[in-house]
Design a protein around this motif. Structure first.
Motif, PDB file in Angstrom:
ATOM      1  N   TYR A 197      58.963  30.648  38.235  1.00 30.63           N
ATOM      2  CA  TYR A 197      58.036  30.164  38.993  1.00 30.63           C
ATOM      3  C   TYR A 197      56.769  30.870  38.182  1.00 30.63           C
ATOM      4  CZ  TYR A 197      60.915  27.761  41.879  1.00 30.63           C
ATOM      5  OH  TYR A 197      61.896  26.702  42.036  1.00 30.63           O
ATOM      6  N   GLY A 229      64.597  28.762  39.716  1.00 32.75           N
ATOM      7  CA  GLY A 229      65.063  29.719  40.763  1.00 32.75           C
ATOM      8  C   GLY A 229      66.172  30.449  40.865  1.00 32.75           C
ATOM      9  N   VAL A 241      65.109  28.824  48.696  1.00 30.47           N
ATOM     10  CA  VAL A 241      65.089  30.386  48.568  1.00 30.47           C
ATOM     11  C   VAL A 241      65.122  30.195  46.888  1.00 30.47           C
ATOM     12  CG1 VAL A 241      66.334  32.543  48.657  1.00 30.47           C
ATOM     13  CG2 VAL A 241      66.507  30.828  50.616  1.00 30.47           C
ATOM     14  N   ARG A 242      64.174  30.999  46.443  1.00 32.26           N
ATOM     15  CA  ARG A 242      63.916  30.932  44.816  1.00 32.26           C
ATOM     16  C   ARG A 242      63.770  32.329  44.392  1.00 32.26           C
ATOM     17  NH1 ARG A 242      65.467  26.495  45.892  1.00 32.26           N
ATOM     18  NH2 ARG A 242      64.356  24.671  45.539  1.00 32.26           N
ATOM     19  N   GLY A 243      64.604  32.771  43.509  1.00 31.98           N
ATOM     20  CA  GLY A 243      64.506  34.167  43.017  1.00 31.98           C
ATOM     21  C   GLY A 243      64.097  34.377  41.360  1.00 31.98           C
ATOM     22  N   TYR A 287      60.471  33.359  48.784  1.00 34.16           N
ATOM     23  CA  TYR A 287      60.415  33.632  47.144  1.00 34.16           C
ATOM     24  C   TYR A 287      60.456  34.988  46.914  1.00 34.16           C
ATOM     25  CZ  TYR A 287      58.703  34.410  42.473  1.00 34.16           C
ATOM     26  OH  TYR A 287      58.430  34.942  41.245  1.00 34.16           O
TER      27      TYR A 287
END
Lengths: 407, 407
Positions: free
Chosen positions: A295, A267, B288-290, B175
């Protein structure tokens, strides 16, 4: 015959085929004469705690098949790790609903949850059959030839590197792709299956099974860049120094940790950016590009291994058969038979739970930056049919007129 | 009939179908009685300068078909932007080899290169037919309904968000996926085609056609997170402030620029990481994932639109037909006819070259963070057949026993 009530849950990170296992459980359970109800828990163990169940006996078989073909956990997932108190609350719920069989689909953290629930059930003298169904893109469950979910993620990684290699050949430079895998390098190693011609990338592969040294890394990249005029690199997010400290952890000041105490590695693009910056500044290479697969590699819809789909369905189906024809709790394991077929066994939960498999030495080349043919032979059948292939124009050079050779 | 010698080159960023156009040119050229040679230039304009040609008359039609199905530029590419002096050198090479027809496959920078070569040829009284063949994942060529390469990249983005949405639903949080596109938001907007159910993500889409304000962004995310308990966001790498300054440029101290003066936006995860950090620290959201889609979205092997493949082949074939049946240089353009079919026109080079199309206002919702139905109808036929689809379990709740409603 004592009536049976089934509960099935999904835990940990989703995969492309985890719903195949869910549907394998549901359809096989609905086929059993003893079974009077098949429930699903929303969001794993947390859904049991909250008594948040869906009646899967009221779902059509048509829709179940459509859900089976859909990636990610249809029941939702959780990262909760139950302790004894958590489990006692769970028993109250299971007892209230008369649940007799509990199936949990997940990785090594989830298998450990099943082990705890199983042991607590015995201690509480509560009759509960507990079966763990394997799933993880990391392929890090011991005693399994491989785990459902890994083949499809590996296929994504192989296809990604096959394409990245073509892109890098068209516009040369250094390309670095960071792949998931905390302790086990299987998924990163799958990048090697994207290579077709001898000069194709990935030219270098960095696995968490080997110590990462920045200076050696830079020397490796320099050598490959000089040899090929370009360099494609696969890097595991879990690479670490000799002390076991993640390279990423040395960079980021405050790292997020989950309920299992694991540092959050995915992430963020920080690791790729750090390594690219080192290559730019130290090797003076201008075009350096880093991607973090993040992801995409576990959730991308439309990249799936048909072998993985079939096996994921079978582990669910087998779990029910082991539960109804066997006499103990356990974890379903995949064993390879021939080249290529599989069979399934029910292992004691303690044999699998909470343990981590890493890549065998026989799968890693002596250089430490490539895989062996043994690994290629191991992985190829898992990737399934219809793998896209890359082709090149043949040389056929036109003789130069203005700039003849040597001028 | 005057004998003809063909030269074809590929420029700019590779796409999934750029080799279809190459093979379209080669096979159609080889069919012409006048044509005595079909050459390819390795690495675009730079290959011409270096007299680095491959004789495509000696390539088998079978291998050409295999190469057509392979993503990325089989001839290699370049980012060189020729000026008048560069072009004079190119003429010397073309003249020495008796090249009569020049085909360049590329985006708006490449079309501008063709325009310069064409004008220099006229000025030098050198008889050269110059045709530009469109290609760009950015979809930013004016006068084209769309450009080859965009549909396949858009399909990747739509599939990526369809999967990311499922993953985010299983393990809720925020995301954020960063998508390529410097000035045009088409590719980012394609994320909307990954949405199926009303509560699916992407819940927010940020395009370079609208000014990006951090405070408004945070308020949008907060609202969606409160509404859905999660939030999936698509962000263009080209988002900028009211002064036109890229948000990324405000972050990174030293930015790489290419020969066209463009700031390097791709190949780093910095924008996603910056925005995620803002969401974490300001909105106090834990998970929170980017992801930055990076080069995957243009080079991933095995995600391609069949409509895109066919059209990319046709623009190459039409380029040769325009060259041999027409009487002027130009740029091949795709026009939409009916729902859905296309026809091709040859436009003056100056009508296309160096100009940038951005998303029409009719394609962007009034909120500025979504697309309109007009855009959905525009894009859907381009994505082609066999789009993977996502399905859900139907609710069918089990009545709670320990925690009945209201307790």
């Amino acid at each position: 015959m004592k009536p049976a009530k089934i509960l099935v849950a999904q835990g940990g990170g989703p995969t492309a085929v985890i719903n195949q296992s869910l549907v394998g459980v549901v359809l096989e359970a609905r086929r059993q004469a003893r079974v009077e109800a098949v429930y699903g828990a929303w969001h794993g163990m947390r859904g049991i705690l909250n008594e948040d169940f869906v009646d899967l006996g009221q779902e059509t078989s048509h829709n179940l098949e459509l859900v089976a073909g859909t990636p990610s956990s249809a029941l939702g997932s959780t990262r909760d790790k139950p302790d004894a108190a958590y489990c006692r609350q769970i028993f109250q719920v299971l007892q209230a609903h008369g649940i007799s069989h509990f199936f949990n689909i997940g990785g090594n953290d989830s298998s450990d949850s099943v082990r705890i629930v199983s042991e607590e059930a015995v201690a509480a003298n509560y009759p509960l059959r507990c079966i763990h169904i394997p799933k993880t893109i990391d392929n890090d469950l011991v005693e399994n030839d491989h785990t459902p979910g890994f083949p499809s993620a590996a296929r994504f990684v192989a296809q990604a590197f096959a394409g990245a290699n073509l892109d890098n050949a068209a516009l040369p430079g250094v390309y670095l792709g960071v792949v998931m895998g905390r302790h086990a390098g299987f998924l990163t190693a799958a990048a090697a299956l994207g290579k077709k011609f001898p000069d194709d990338g990935p030219h270098l592969i960095y696995l968490p099974e080997r110590v990462f040294e920045l200076e050696r890394f830079l020397a490796d990249v320099k050598l490959m860049y000089e040899r090929h005029g370009r360099c494609v690199i696969a890097v595991s997010e879990g690479i670490h120094d000799a002390a076991g400290e993640p390279i990423l952890a040395q960079l980021a000041p405050q790292l997020e940790r989950d309920a299992h105490g694991n540092v959050q590695l995915s992430g963020t693009g920080a690791l790729a950016d750090l390594l690219c910056e080192q290559i730019k500044s130290r090797l003076k290479i201008k075009r350096v590009r880093g991607d973090t697969f993040g992801y995409l590699q576990r959730s991308f819809i439309g990249c799936v291994s048909d072998v993985d789909q079939r096996e994921a369905r079978e582990v669910g189906e087998k779990a029910v058969q082991f539960a109804f024809h066997g006499h103990r709790d356990g974890s379903v394991a995949i064993k390879r038979v021939g080249n290529y077929s599989v069979d399934y066994e029910l292992l004691p939960l303690a044999a699998v739970a909470g343990k981590t498999r890493v890549m065998e030495d026989a799968f890693i080349a002596a250089s430490g930056t490539d895989v062996t043919d043994a690994f290629r032979l191991y992985l190829r059948p898992l990737l399934g049919s219809g793998m896209p292939d890359a082709f090149r124009l043949r040389p056929n050079p036109v003789a130069k007129i203005l700039h003849p050779a040597g001028v």
